[in-house]
Design an enzyme around this catalytic site. Structure first.
Site, mmCIF file in Angstrom:
data_model
loop_
_atom_site.group_PDB
_atom_site.id
_atom_site.type_symbol
_atom_site.label_atom_id
_atom_site.label_comp_id
_atom_site.label_asym_id
_atom_site.label_seq_id
_atom_site.Cartn_x
_atom_site.Cartn_y
_atom_site.Cartn_z
ATOM 1 N N ASP A 40 32.575 44.365 40.907
ATOM 2 C CA ASP A 40 31.321 44.613 41.467
ATOM 3 C C ASP A 40 31.065 46.029 42.128
ATOM 4 O O ASP A 40 30.740 47.098 41.527
ATOM 5 C CB ASP A 40 30.437 43.904 42.003
ATOM 6 C CG ASP A 40 28.784 43.740 42.098
ATOM 7 O OD1 ASP A 40 28.238 43.055 43.045
ATOM 8 O OD2 ASP A 40 28.314 44.689 41.528
ATOM 9 N N GLY A 125 38.062 35.824 41.829
ATOM 10 C CA GLY A 125 38.447 36.493 43.038
ATOM 11 C C GLY A 125 37.649 35.946 44.013
ATOM 12 O O GLY A 125 38.159 34.789 44.754
#
Ligand code: APR
Length: 176
Positions: A40, A125
């Site tokens: 992101d 993650g």
């Protein structure tokens, strides 16, 4: 190294997803759609503020769903933001939610006439989804989608690091 699912070439590649040129780059976002760390953060940093400006037009995104925006300065036409499940052990429908991320992202890509799509390993993650399990969910979902819709020609599964790339390639081999 790749496999053909129906008419779509599916390949594992190692590297930074922001550097790979495709029509649509999938982002592992959060439900607020206001940026974050990991993929992101990398996508917003590399793509620039126009991506966040467009994200702000949406009131977030539920887990398992996807929203397409401009790709800004990235080598792509779109970023498709999808929100993966946080891993809580596997008994909170995490697999279904993760599968939905892949399906909804591919549907958004088809809606926009994309012929090539890249995915990070969504939820593996910060969201702690076990990598091998997530890879099998990803590949099963992609295979099922490609069995019904042949409009996407190429799907790149981008692994961040040689270890993940090697493992993802091994798991891809399990899929005839
Ligand atoms: N290119 C490709 N893959 C990457 C990159 C990159 N530049 N950076 C990280 N990755 C890999 C990670 O190694 C991991 O395998 O992407 C996978 C997903 O990791 P995260 O980015 O942490 O995403 P996720 O686990 O889905 O967690 C989402 O993290 O960054 C925040 O805002 C985001 O809250 C959301 C949460």
């Amino acid at each position: 190294m790749g496999r053909t699912f129906n008419r779509t070439l599916v390949e594992v590649v190692e590297g930074d997803i922001t550097k790979i040129e495709v029509d649509a780059i999938v982002n592992a976002a959060n439900s607020k759609l206001r940026g974050g760390g990991g993929v992101d953060g990398a996508i917003h940093r590399a793509g620039g503020p126009s991506i966040l400006d467009e994200c702000k037009k949406h009131d977030g995104c539920p887990t398992g769903e996807s929203i397409a925006t401009t790709a800004g300065d990235l080598p792509a036409r779109y970023v498709i933001h999808t929100v993966g499940p946080v891993w809580y052990g596997g008994d909170r429908a995490e697999a279904d939610m993760l599968a939905s991320c892949y399906f909804s992202s591919l549907a958004r890509a088809v809606d926009r006439g994309c012929k090539s799509v890249s995915f990070p390993s969504i939820s593996t993650g910060v969201y702690r989804y076990p990598f091998d399990d997530a890879s099998r969910v990803a590949l099963s979902s992609i295979r099922d989608f490609c069995a019904r819709d042949t409009s996407i020609e190429r799907i790149l599964l981008v692994a961040y690091g040689a270890k993940d790339a090697g493992r993802y390639s091994e798991i891809l081999e399990e899929f005839e």
